[in-house]
Design an enzyme around this catalytic site. Sequence first.
Site, PDB file in Angstrom:
ATOM      1  N   LYS A 268       4.907  -5.732  -5.732  1.00  0.00           N
ATOM      2  CA  LYS A 268       3.569  -5.687  -6.345  1.00  0.00           C
ATOM      3  C   LYS A 268       2.987  -4.289  -6.249  1.00  0.00           C
ATOM      4  O   LYS A 268       2.477  -3.742  -7.228  1.00  0.00           O
ATOM      5  CB  LYS A 268       2.642  -6.674  -5.640  1.00  0.00           C
ATOM      6  CG  LYS A 268       1.158  -6.520  -6.014  1.00  0.00           C
ATOM      7  CD  LYS A 268       0.253  -7.499  -5.303  1.00  0.00           C
ATOM      8  CE  LYS A 268      -0.152  -7.024  -3.954  1.00  0.00           C
ATOM      9  NZ  LYS A 268      -1.237  -6.034  -3.932  1.00  0.00           N
ATOM     10  N   ASN A 269       3.064  -3.691  -5.060  1.00  0.00           N
ATOM     11  CA  ASN A 269       2.382  -2.412  -4.851  1.00  0.00           C
ATOM     12  C   ASN A 269       3.102  -1.227  -5.481  1.00  0.00           C
ATOM     13  O   ASN A 269       2.523  -0.151  -5.601  1.00  0.00           O
ATOM     14  CB  ASN A 269       2.110  -2.201  -3.366  1.00  0.00           C
ATOM     15  CG  ASN A 269       1.075  -3.206  -2.855  1.00  0.00           C
ATOM     16  OD1 ASN A 269       0.400  -3.855  -3.649  1.00  0.00           O
ATOM     17  ND2 ASN A 269       0.971  -3.350  -1.553  1.00  0.00           N
TER      18      ASN A 269
ATOM     19  N   CYS B  50     -13.352  -5.010  -0.351  1.00  0.00           N
ATOM     20  CA  CYS B  50     -12.604  -6.265  -0.241  1.00  0.00           C
ATOM     21  C   CYS B  50     -13.004  -6.840   1.124  1.00  0.00           C
ATOM     22  O   CYS B  50     -13.882  -6.341   1.804  1.00  0.00           O
ATOM     23  CB  CYS B  50     -11.118  -6.020  -0.318  1.00  0.00           C
ATOM     24  SG  CYS B  50     -10.587  -5.074   1.072  1.00  0.00           S
TER      25      CYS B  50
ATOM     26  N   ARG C 101     -12.947   0.644   2.294  1.00  0.00           N
ATOM     27  CA  ARG C 101     -11.823   1.248   1.564  1.00  0.00           C
ATOM     28  C   ARG C 101     -12.280   2.396   0.663  1.00  0.00           C
ATOM     29  O   ARG C 101     -12.327   2.270  -0.567  1.00  0.00           O
ATOM     30  CB  ARG C 101     -11.061   0.170   0.795  1.00  0.00           C
ATOM     31  CG  ARG C 101     -10.532  -0.914   1.725  1.00  0.00           C
ATOM     32  CD  ARG C 101      -9.795  -1.994   0.988  1.00  0.00           C
ATOM     33  NE  ARG C 101      -8.443  -1.539   0.601  1.00  0.00           N
ATOM     34  CZ  ARG C 101      -7.585  -2.319  -0.061  1.00  0.00           C
ATOM     35  NH1 ARG C 101      -7.954  -3.527  -0.425  1.00  0.00           N
ATOM     36  NH2 ARG C 101      -6.407  -1.867  -0.387  1.00  0.00           N
TER      37      ARG C 101
ATOM     38  N   ASP D  95       0.082  -5.140   5.977  1.00  0.00           N
ATOM     39  CA  ASP D  95       0.085  -6.300   5.072  1.00  0.00           C
ATOM     40  C   ASP D  95       0.876  -7.473   5.635  1.00  0.00           C
ATOM     41  O   ASP D  95       0.889  -8.540   5.028  1.00  0.00           O
ATOM     42  CB  ASP D  95       0.645  -5.915   3.695  1.00  0.00           C
ATOM     43  CG  ASP D  95      -0.297  -4.988   2.971  1.00  0.00           C
ATOM     44  OD1 ASP D  95       0.123  -4.403   1.955  1.00  0.00           O
ATOM     45  OD2 ASP D  95      -1.439  -4.816   3.429  1.00  0.00           O
TER      46      ASP D  95
ATOM     47  N   ARG E  66      -2.915 -14.097  -7.179  1.00  0.00           N
ATOM     48  CA  ARG E  66      -2.896 -12.775  -7.807  1.00  0.00           C
ATOM     49  C   ARG E  66      -1.687 -11.966  -7.367  1.00  0.00           C
ATOM     50  O   ARG E  66      -1.159 -11.162  -8.107  1.00  0.00           O
ATOM     51  CB  ARG E  66      -4.139 -11.979  -7.402  1.00  0.00           C
ATOM     52  CG  ARG E  66      -5.350 -12.226  -8.224  1.00  0.00           C
ATOM     53  CD  ARG E  66      -6.458 -11.301  -7.830  1.00  0.00           C
ATOM     54  NE  ARG E  66      -6.030  -9.905  -7.816  1.00  0.00           N
ATOM     55  CZ  ARG E  66      -6.863  -8.913  -7.534  1.00  0.00           C
ATOM     56  NH1 ARG E  66      -8.120  -9.160  -7.241  1.00  0.00           N
ATOM     57  NH2 ARG E  66      -6.447  -7.672  -7.555  1.00  0.00           N
TER      58      ARG E  66
HETATM   59  C1  EPZ Z   1      -2.484   0.011  -0.327  1.00  0.00           C
HETATM   60  O1  EPZ Z   1      -3.896  -0.002  -0.312  1.00  0.00           O
HETATM   61  C2  EPZ Z   1      -2.055  -1.418  -0.621  1.00  0.00           C
HETATM   62  N1  EPZ Z   1      -2.562  -1.811  -1.925  1.00  0.00           N
HETATM   63  C3  EPZ Z   1      -2.577  -2.351   0.458  1.00  0.00           C
HETATM   64  O2  EPZ Z   1      -2.008  -3.624   0.205  1.00  0.00           O
HETATM   65  C4  EPZ Z   1      -2.068  -1.884   1.821  1.00  0.00           C
HETATM   66  O3  EPZ Z   1      -2.677  -2.683   2.817  1.00  0.00           O
HETATM   67  C5  EPZ Z   1      -2.442  -0.412   2.046  1.00  0.00           C
HETATM   68  O4  EPZ Z   1      -1.951   0.387   0.957  1.00  0.00           O
HETATM   69  C6  EPZ Z   1      -1.820   0.133   3.334  1.00  0.00           C
HETATM   70  O5  EPZ Z   1      -0.432   0.010   3.267  1.00  0.00           O
HETATM   71  C7  EPZ Z   1      -1.875  -1.410  -3.010  1.00  0.00           C
HETATM   72  O6  EPZ Z   1      -0.871  -0.708  -2.910  1.00  0.00           O
HETATM   73  C8  EPZ Z   1      -2.397  -1.893  -4.329  1.00  0.00           C
HETATM   74  P1  EPZ Z   1      -4.611   3.238   1.880  1.00  0.00           P
HETATM   75  P2  EPZ Z   1      -4.694   1.422  -0.300  1.00  0.00           P
HETATM   76  O7  EPZ Z   1      -5.253   4.173   0.942  1.00  0.00           O
HETATM   77  O8  EPZ Z   1      -3.942   2.390  -1.096  1.00  0.00           O
HETATM   78  C9  EPZ Z   1      -8.297   4.842   4.374  1.00  0.00           C
HETATM   79  C10 EPZ Z   1      -1.953  -5.877  -0.295  1.00  0.00           C
HETATM   80  O9  EPZ Z   1      -2.181  -6.849   0.427  1.00  0.00           O
HETATM   81  N2  EPZ Z   1      -8.586   5.673   3.202  1.00  0.00           N
HETATM   82  O10 EPZ Z   1      -3.235   3.512   2.381  1.00  0.00           O
HETATM   83  O11 EPZ Z   1      -6.104   1.161  -0.645  1.00  0.00           O
HETATM   84  C11 EPZ Z   1      -8.487   3.351   4.113  1.00  0.00           C
HETATM   85  O12 EPZ Z   1      -9.845   2.986   4.302  1.00  0.00           O
HETATM   86  C12 EPZ Z   1      -2.864  -4.689  -0.228  1.00  0.00           C
HETATM   87  O13 EPZ Z   1      -0.967  -5.775  -1.082  1.00  0.00           O
HETATM   88  C13 EPZ Z   1      -9.595   6.637   3.277  1.00  0.00           C
HETATM   89  O14 EPZ Z   1     -10.253   6.788   4.299  1.00  0.00           O
HETATM   90  O15 EPZ Z   1      -4.605   1.772   1.244  1.00  0.00           O
HETATM   91  C14 EPZ Z   1      -7.562   2.733   5.120  1.00  0.00           C
HETATM   92  O16 EPZ Z   1      -8.214   2.643   6.377  1.00  0.00           O
HETATM   93  C15 EPZ Z   1      -4.032  -4.914   0.706  1.00  0.00           C
HETATM   94  N3  EPZ Z   1      -9.837   7.400   2.178  1.00  0.00           N
HETATM   95  C16 EPZ Z   1      -6.419   3.740   5.230  1.00  0.00           C
HETATM   96  O17 EPZ Z   1      -6.913   4.959   4.673  1.00  0.00           O
HETATM   97  C17 EPZ Z   1      -9.140   7.270   1.013  1.00  0.00           C
HETATM   98  O18 EPZ Z   1      -9.418   8.017   0.050  1.00  0.00           O
HETATM   99  C18 EPZ Z   1      -5.186   3.359   4.452  1.00  0.00           C
HETATM  100  O19 EPZ Z   1      -5.583   3.018   3.126  1.00  0.00           O
HETATM  101  C19 EPZ Z   1      -8.123   6.290   0.957  1.00  0.00           C
HETATM  102  C20 EPZ Z   1      -7.864   5.513   2.060  1.00  0.00           C
END
Ligand code: EPZ
Length: 419
Positions: free
Chosen positions: A22-23, A117, A122, A305, A398
Amino acid sequence: MKKLIVNGAEQLYGEVSSGGAKNAAVAIIPATVLARGRCVLENVPDIHDTELLFSMLRAMGATVEKLSRTSAIIDTSTLTESTVPYELSKHMRASYYFIGSLLGRFGQACVSMPGGCNFGVRPIDQHIKGFELLGAEIRIENGLIYADTEGLQGAHIYFDQVSVGATINVMLAAVKASGMTVLENVAKEPHIVDLANFLNSMGADIRGAGTDVIKIRGVDVLHGTDYSIIPDQIEAGTYMAAVTATGGNVLVQNVIPKHMECITSKLEEMGAKVIVFDDAIRVIRTGKLRWTTVKTSPYPGFPTDMQAQVCVCMSLAKGTSRLTESVYETRFFGYCAELESMGANIKINGKTATVVGVEELYGATVFAHDLRAGAALVIAGLSAQGTTQVEDIHYVERGYEDLIGKLTALGADIRRVED
Ligand code: EPZ
């Protein structure tokens, strides 16, 4: 209101095949915008999120033709729009990947701000930092993100925080920037590598994906390609956790064992027997589970995840387990209270949950607050005595391809009802 009715205490036996990741798919589909041509995508997960992205592409003037449940031809040569319709993009966080790809194609983009969410705010500050360093101007007004550039220039970007989304989004813009872009402190998940491989098959020049430093030499033109998306690490891990919790013997097919090592090792520590094949993993659980400790972290660590799913296994393990979350510290609140209503014994203290194993869980009515929490509650229902009602299953539907069909094929007693 759609819900799942799960009759528990059934062990799982048989074979299940993981779908496309998915991701990876939610990044690769927006990436097709970068090629003025046709892309044939195989092993696309048949889920709501991919269909929604196809609708966004069609609304912007591209054509999307489904060849099968899991394959499509996307032709973006007719793309005219650089605005993603709000009524579509507001439903899905990954819509924001169109910022990077539309900036690369048209030098401008307009996409809705990602919703929060149920496990945190996020932010997208690292996405914005990367776009601005590449020479784009970002404006946020009335819940919309506007991005514009006179021309993207390669840059040296050190992310303050390892971010899957920011790494993907900035990579999507950088492939068309002039000159060299160096990205440091990047995410290394399998879906990052899959996107880089997809972009390189379109003619991009990306090196180092999957390591701490990604180097991207911008190119002027990207062309269409044929590409098959990697198997879903988290979907496969979810089924491995399911049979670990319920007991039984399941062969999970269409996996890349290397991607599963972080999950496999923990399930083995808890007492599951794992047999690894070239593209499949067999999980057998007969005796009582044992406690373990897990600390989630970016790949190659134990994935956040999979936090909820492994917590269910811990709830049924002999002894006291500790589960520490390092990515989304509020993720526990998406499901721990629900598990406690089923008899689990979980104490949350900041980033760590202490899970004291219990003899068994009992069916209850529970609410799925996010995709992985929902999957975990289904696993808990399968393991519990009695009947569990999982409400709010739209998240689960989803992100998991044919969850009911796949679990039913493993012997689960699960059905979907609508109030
Ligand atoms: C991706 O989300 C995945 N979603 C998430 O999976 C997954 O949990 C996450 O990566 C971590 O592996 C998709 O790929 C669609 P991050 P993403 O940016 O990209 C902080 C699922 O269940 N951060 O790696 O949003 C953030 O708050 C979903 O499939 C900032 O501070 O995750 C978090 O604490 C849920 N500033 C950490 O980094 C930013 O600009 C990691 O978030 C971006 C992120």
